[in-house]
Design an enzyme around this catalytic site. Sequence first.
Site, short mmCIF file in Angstrom:
data_model
loop_
_atom_site.label_atom_id
_atom_site.label_comp_id
_atom_site.label_asym_id
_atom_site.label_seq_id
_atom_site.Cartn_x
_atom_site.Cartn_y
_atom_site.Cartn_z
N ASP A 133 -12.01 -4.68 -40.60
CA ASP A 133 -12.78 -3.85 -41.62
C ASP A 133 -13.40 -2.73 -40.66
O ASP A 133 -14.02 -3.03 -39.70
CB ASP A 133 -13.67 -4.63 -42.20
CG ASP A 133 -14.48 -4.36 -43.42
OD1 ASP A 133 -13.61 -3.61 -44.44
OD2 ASP A 133 -15.38 -4.41 -43.53
N TYR A 171 -16.58 -0.55 -39.26
CA TYR A 171 -18.15 -0.78 -39.16
C TYR A 171 -18.65 -0.20 -40.29
O TYR A 171 -18.48 0.91 -40.91
CB TYR A 171 -18.63 -0.21 -37.99
CG TYR A 171 -17.90 -0.80 -36.65
CD1 TYR A 171 -18.27 -1.93 -36.33
CD2 TYR A 171 -17.29 0.03 -35.83
CE1 TYR A 171 -17.38 -2.37 -35.10
CE2 TYR A 171 -16.70 -0.30 -34.43
CZ TYR A 171 -16.89 -1.75 -34.09
OH TYR A 171 -16.16 -2.12 -32.99
N PHE A 193 -12.32 -0.84 -33.93
CA PHE A 193 -13.11 -1.27 -32.58
C PHE A 193 -13.86 0.06 -32.17
O PHE A 193 -14.96 -0.45 -31.62
CB PHE A 193 -12.17 -1.90 -31.55
CG PHE A 193 -11.68 -3.31 -32.18
CD1 PHE A 193 -12.48 -4.46 -32.29
CD2 PHE A 193 -10.18 -3.29 -32.16
CE1 PHE A 193 -11.77 -5.59 -32.55
CE2 PHE A 193 -9.72 -4.59 -32.75
CZ PHE A 193 -10.49 -5.63 -32.95
N HIS A 249 -9.40 -13.35 -31.67
CA HIS A 249 -10.00 -12.31 -32.15
C HIS A 249 -11.38 -11.96 -31.27
O HIS A 249 -11.83 -12.90 -30.62
CB HIS A 249 -10.74 -12.12 -33.59
CG HIS A 249 -11.17 -10.90 -33.88
ND1 HIS A 249 -12.42 -10.28 -33.78
CD2 HIS A 249 -10.54 -9.85 -34.74
CE1 HIS A 249 -12.82 -9.11 -34.23
NE2 HIS A 249 -11.62 -8.90 -34.80
#
Length: 231
Positions: free
Chosen positions: A73, A75, A86, A196
């Site tokens: 998703d 930020y 990321f 993760h």
Amino acid sequence: MKSGKQASPVCESEPSWQTFLDAEMSKPYFLTLNEHIEKRRGETKVFPLAEDVLTAFSLCPLQNVKVVILGQDPYHGANQAHGLCFSVQQGQKIPPSLRNIFKELAQDIEGFTEPANGDLTAWAKQGVFLLNTVLTVEEGLANSHKSLGWETFTDASIKHISDTQQGVVFLLWGKPSQQKASLIDTSKHHVLESSHPSPLSAYRGFLGCKHFSETNKLLVSANQTPITWSL
């Protein structure tokens, strides 16, 4: 980001993706998705900005894709997301998951030092396709655009890379990303999996996975230029 062929102006300078994007964005699911997002942009803040939603596609030509990193998703804070998983815009605080990515790089890649910013544009320009599975989000509401249709679009993107390219290294971190493995033809691509990099799971296998050096070994073995991970 408008419907039909006008939906991907950000990629007009990168024609290798255009046929795929035009076809996918003309499908009913995408037209419905786009209509919903346009409506929400008129009612609240949606990130990233419309012109940044497809940054991964504009910075990384299809034929140049060497590595795929899948996020989840975008930020959901102001001035953070800019269309690369990321990654955060210049000048923003480095988020916890990205900080763990840098921590692993420092352990794995000789000479790597944690950078002062978290903008991963330099990776994308080398052929690292930084794709979230959902490409928009509302301010302060994580996963607010989950299950609206982005997953169909990004699944198709992953499969398109798998079908048309050769020897790509797919880095699947965490269960949601690992569920995409079925889209990848492992007879001609490489898949590396770990937990993760989130602080909640990084110590369950991400830290110490050495995926970055392993990726470069695989690229070199295929006579490709390795990724310069330093920013």
